[in-house]
Design a protein around this motif. Structure first.
Motif, PDB file in Angstrom:
ATOM      1  N   ASP A   1      40.736  27.910  29.765  1.00 33.52           N
ATOM      2  CA  ASP A   1      40.876  26.108  30.605  1.00 33.52           C
ATOM      3  C   ASP A   1      39.485  26.127  32.110  1.00 33.52           C
ATOM      4  OD1 ASP A   1      43.768  25.793  29.809  1.00 33.52           O
ATOM      5  OD2 ASP A   1      44.353  26.862  31.232  1.00 33.52           O
ATOM      6  N   ILE A   2      38.927  27.185  32.546  1.00 32.11           N
ATOM      7  CA  ILE A   2      38.427  27.806  33.053  1.00 32.11           C
ATOM      8  C   ILE A   2      36.855  26.339  32.832  1.00 32.11           C
ATOM      9  CG2 ILE A   2      36.738  27.926  34.984  1.00 32.11           C
ATOM     10  CD1 ILE A   2      39.181  30.322  35.206  1.00 32.11           C
ATOM     11  N   PHE A   3      36.293  26.950  32.172  1.00 30.15           N
ATOM     12  CA  PHE A   3      35.418  26.469  31.780  1.00 30.15           C
ATOM     13  C   PHE A   3      34.982  25.597  29.980  1.00 30.15           C
ATOM     14  CE2 PHE A   3      34.742  30.412  33.677  1.00 30.15           C
ATOM     15  CZ  PHE A   3      33.742  30.450  34.742  1.00 30.15           C
ATOM     16  N   LYS A   4      35.887  25.345  30.037  1.00 32.95           N
ATOM     17  CA  LYS A   4      35.599  24.844  28.532  1.00 32.95           C
ATOM     18  C   LYS A   4      35.507  22.644  28.694  1.00 32.95           C
ATOM     19  CE  LYS A   4      37.402  24.051  23.675  1.00 32.95           C
ATOM     20  NZ  LYS A   4      35.967  24.522  22.818  1.00 32.95           N
ATOM     21  N   GLY A   5      34.737  22.262  28.374  1.00 30.73           N
ATOM     22  CA  GLY A   5      34.084  21.083  28.622  1.00 30.73           C
ATOM     23  C   GLY A   5      33.268  21.055  29.902  1.00 30.73           C
ATOM     24  N   ARG A   6      32.888  21.896  30.780  1.00 33.76           N
ATOM     25  CA  ARG A   6      32.336  22.356  31.861  1.00 33.76           C
ATOM     26  C   ARG A   6      30.656  22.589  31.606  1.00 33.76           C
ATOM     27  NH1 ARG A   6      37.131  23.106  33.825  1.00 33.76           N
ATOM     28  NH2 ARG A   6      37.948  21.571  35.725  1.00 33.76           N
ATOM     29  N   VAL A   7      30.573  23.663  29.889  1.00 35.06           N
ATOM     30  CA  VAL A   7      29.761  24.823  29.580  1.00 35.06           C
ATOM     31  C   VAL A   7      30.282  24.033  28.062  1.00 35.06           C
ATOM     32  CG1 VAL A   7      28.769  26.004  31.888  1.00 35.06           C
ATOM     33  CG2 VAL A   7      30.537  26.735  29.790  1.00 35.06           C
ATOM     34  N   SER A   8      28.825  24.946  27.619  1.00 32.57           N
ATOM     35  CA  SER A   8      28.649  24.643  25.721  1.00 32.57           C
ATOM     36  C   SER A   8      30.102  26.019  25.529  1.00 32.57           C
ATOM     37  CB  SER A   8      27.057  25.282  25.674  1.00 32.57           C
ATOM     38  OG  SER A   8      27.215  26.220  25.699  1.00 32.57           O
ATOM     39  N   ASP A   9      30.453  24.815  24.243  1.00 29.55           N
ATOM     40  CA  ASP A   9      31.439  25.912  23.553  1.00 29.55           C
ATOM     41  C   ASP A   9      30.994  27.002  23.088  1.00 29.55           C
ATOM     42  OD1 ASP A   9      33.259  23.970  23.521  1.00 29.55           O
ATOM     43  OD2 ASP A   9      32.606  22.869  21.775  1.00 29.55           O
ATOM     44  N   GLU A  10      29.513  26.830  22.622  1.00 27.73           N
ATOM     45  CA  GLU A  10      28.934  28.609  22.743  1.00 27.73           C
ATOM     46  C   GLU A  10      28.651  29.812  23.790  1.00 27.73           C
ATOM     47  OE1 GLU A  10      26.833  25.057  20.006  1.00 27.73           O
ATOM     48  OE2 GLU A  10      27.362  25.976  22.543  1.00 27.73           O
ATOM     49  N   LEU A  11      28.282  29.242  24.968  1.00 25.28           N
ATOM     50  CA  LEU A  11      29.043  30.067  25.540  1.00 25.28           C
ATOM     51  C   LEU A  11      30.456  29.980  26.524  1.00 25.28           C
ATOM     52  CD1 LEU A  11      27.119  31.671  28.337  1.00 25.28           C
ATOM     53  CD2 LEU A  11      27.638  29.868  29.787  1.00 25.28           C
ATOM     54  N   VAL A  12      31.875  29.742  26.606  1.00 23.86           N
ATOM     55  CA  VAL A  12      32.730  29.687  26.546  1.00 23.86           C
ATOM     56  C   VAL A  12      33.187  30.440  25.502  1.00 23.86           C
ATOM     57  CG1 VAL A  12      34.781  29.213  25.945  1.00 23.86           C
ATOM     58  CG2 VAL A  12      33.683  27.640  27.178  1.00 23.86           C
ATOM     59  N   GLY A  13      32.704  30.206  24.127  1.00 25.64           N
ATOM     60  CA  GLY A  13      32.541  31.593  23.149  1.00 25.64           C
ATOM     61  C   GLY A  13      32.009  33.247  23.342  1.00 25.64           C
ATOM     62  N   LEU A  14      31.062  33.308  23.818  1.00 27.38           N
ATOM     63  CA  LEU A  14      30.890  34.257  23.820  1.00 27.38           C
ATOM     64  C   LEU A  14      31.672  34.849  25.235  1.00 27.38           C
ATOM     65  CD1 LEU A  14      27.587  36.694  24.565  1.00 27.38           C
ATOM     66  CD2 LEU A  14      27.482  35.260  26.422  1.00 27.38           C
ATOM     67  N   MET A  15      32.127  33.507  25.868  1.00 27.72           N
ATOM     68  CA  MET A  15      32.813  34.593  27.325  1.00 27.72           C
ATOM     69  C   MET A  15      34.413  34.873  26.971  1.00 27.72           C
ATOM     70  SD  MET A  15      32.258  32.380  30.839  1.00 27.72           S
ATOM     71  CE  MET A  15      32.379  30.917  30.205  1.00 27.72           C
ATOM     72  N   ARG A  16      34.422  34.491  25.933  1.00 29.14           N
ATOM     73  CA  ARG A  16      35.603  34.532  25.200  1.00 29.14           C
ATOM     74  C   ARG A  16      35.832  35.886  24.059  1.00 29.14           C
ATOM     75  NH1 ARG A  16      39.379  30.540  21.869  1.00 29.14           N
ATOM     76  NH2 ARG A  16      39.853  33.067  20.937  1.00 29.14           N
ATOM     77  N   MET A  17      34.697  35.952  23.278  1.00 26.61           N
ATOM     78  CA  MET A  17      34.339  37.452  23.253  1.00 26.61           C
ATOM     79  C   MET A  17      34.612  39.170  23.832  1.00 26.61           C
ATOM     80  SD  MET A  17      31.392  38.653  20.216  1.00 26.61           S
ATOM     81  CE  MET A  17      31.233  36.832  20.159  1.00 26.61           C
ATOM     82  N   ILE A  18      33.989  38.000  24.913  1.00 28.83           N
ATOM     83  CA  ILE A  18      33.369  39.458  26.153  1.00 28.83           C
ATOM     84  C   ILE A  18      35.038  39.816  26.812  1.00 28.83           C
ATOM     85  CG2 ILE A  18      32.590  39.560  28.468  1.00 28.83           C
ATOM     86  CD1 ILE A  18      29.938  38.463  27.416  1.00 28.83           C
ATOM     87  N   VAL A  19      35.816  38.767  26.841  1.00 29.87           N
ATOM     88  CA  VAL A  19      37.614  39.405  27.429  1.00 29.87           C
ATOM     89  C   VAL A  19      37.823  39.657  26.237  1.00 29.87           C
ATOM     90  CG1 VAL A  19      38.681  38.258  28.020  1.00 29.87           C
ATOM     91  CG2 VAL A  19      37.478  37.452  28.846  1.00 29.87           C
ATOM     92  N   GLU A  20      37.581  39.770  24.862  1.00 29.20           N
ATOM     93  CA  GLU A  20      39.177  39.707  23.628  1.00 29.20           C
ATOM     94  C   GLU A  20      37.970  41.284  24.122  1.00 29.20           C
ATOM     95  OE1 GLU A  20      37.477  36.982  20.634  1.00 29.20           O
ATOM     96  OE2 GLU A  20      39.187  35.945  21.319  1.00 29.20           O
ATOM     97  N   LYS A  21      36.867  41.778  23.455  1.00 27.80           N
ATOM     98  CA  LYS A  21      36.657  43.149  24.077  1.00 27.80           C
ATOM     99  C   LYS A  21      36.249  43.843  24.946  1.00 27.80           C
ATOM    100  CE  LYS A  21      34.639  42.194  19.640  1.00 27.80           C
ATOM    101  NZ  LYS A  21      35.165  42.796  18.542  1.00 27.80           N
ATOM    102  N   ASP A  22      37.612  43.842  26.087  1.00 26.58           N
ATOM    103  CA  ASP A  22      38.253  44.123  27.173  1.00 26.58           C
ATOM    104  C   ASP A  22      36.713  44.148  27.727  1.00 26.58           C
ATOM    105  OD1 ASP A  22      40.705  43.954  26.963  1.00 26.58           O
ATOM    106  OD2 ASP A  22      40.961  46.171  25.734  1.00 26.58           O
TER     107      ASP A  22
END
Length: 188
Positions: A63-84
């Motif tokens: 919600d915060i970052f999608k559309g503001r930064v690249s999908d790749e960076l959002v994807g990396l942040m997602r992965m970081i969150v998912e892996k705690d």
């Protein structure tokens, strides 16, 4: 030896940015995201809260970052969150930025002097560093520490050049304390 979390994710982001020829764009996005994270400490509180589930944390990142930064960076942040590993996100980004600087031969120098340096002196220090290192550009950080008495201390990475009067006096004192005069050896 296990790789640090910051190195693993930072290397992955770096390799992706190089592969897609988006090093500058990705670096800028990482700087913007890092600044947003640092300016909003409540975000870290939510992201590190043990009672908020991962799905909600991932949704918040999107919600915060999608559309503001690249999908790749959002994807990396997602992965970081998912892996705690959210607690490591700033170190991941710092590692990435350092890797980009190294790739582009941009050094970071920390110069501490006894007095404020003039613009001419700063330019001379930077030119000397450029002439004596592999770097083609420097990010210079200056600080004044009157305790140095005179001279300066320059740090680039893990290398330190210390030409301060304080250190010279310390070394002289240490060397003099090693000298032991034997009684009777001195002529009257």
């Amino acid at each position: 030896m296990a790789k640090l979390v910051s190195n693993t994710y930072g290397d992955a982001l770096f390799e992706l940015a190089v592969e897609e020829n988006r090093l500058d764009a990705m670096s800028e996005e990482v700087r913007v995201v890092t600044q947003a994270i640092q300016e909003n400490p409540d975000l870290a509180g939510v992201m590190n809260h043990p009672k908020i589930d991962k799905e909600n944390k991932v949704k918040l990142i999107e919600d915060i970052f999608k559309g503001r930064v690249s999908d790749e960076l959002v994807g990396l942040m997602r992965m970081i969150v998912e892996k705690d590993h959210y607690k490591e996100i700033e170190s991941v980004f710092a590692y990435f930025i350092d890797k980009v600087k190294e790739y582009k031969n941009i050094g970071t120098a920390y110069v501490t002097s006894a007095i404020q340096l003039s613009d001419e002196q700063k330019a001379a220090v930077e030119n000397r560093l450029l002439a004596t290192t592999k770097y083609v550009k420097f990010e210079m950080h200056y600080e004044v520490d009157a305790g140095l008495i005179g001279g300066m201390v320059i740090r680039i990475g893990d290398r330190v050049v210390d030409s301060s009067i304080k250190t010279k006096l310390y070394n002289l004192t240490r060397d003099l304390s090693k000298i032991q005069l034997k009684v009777g050896e001195c002529a009257p």
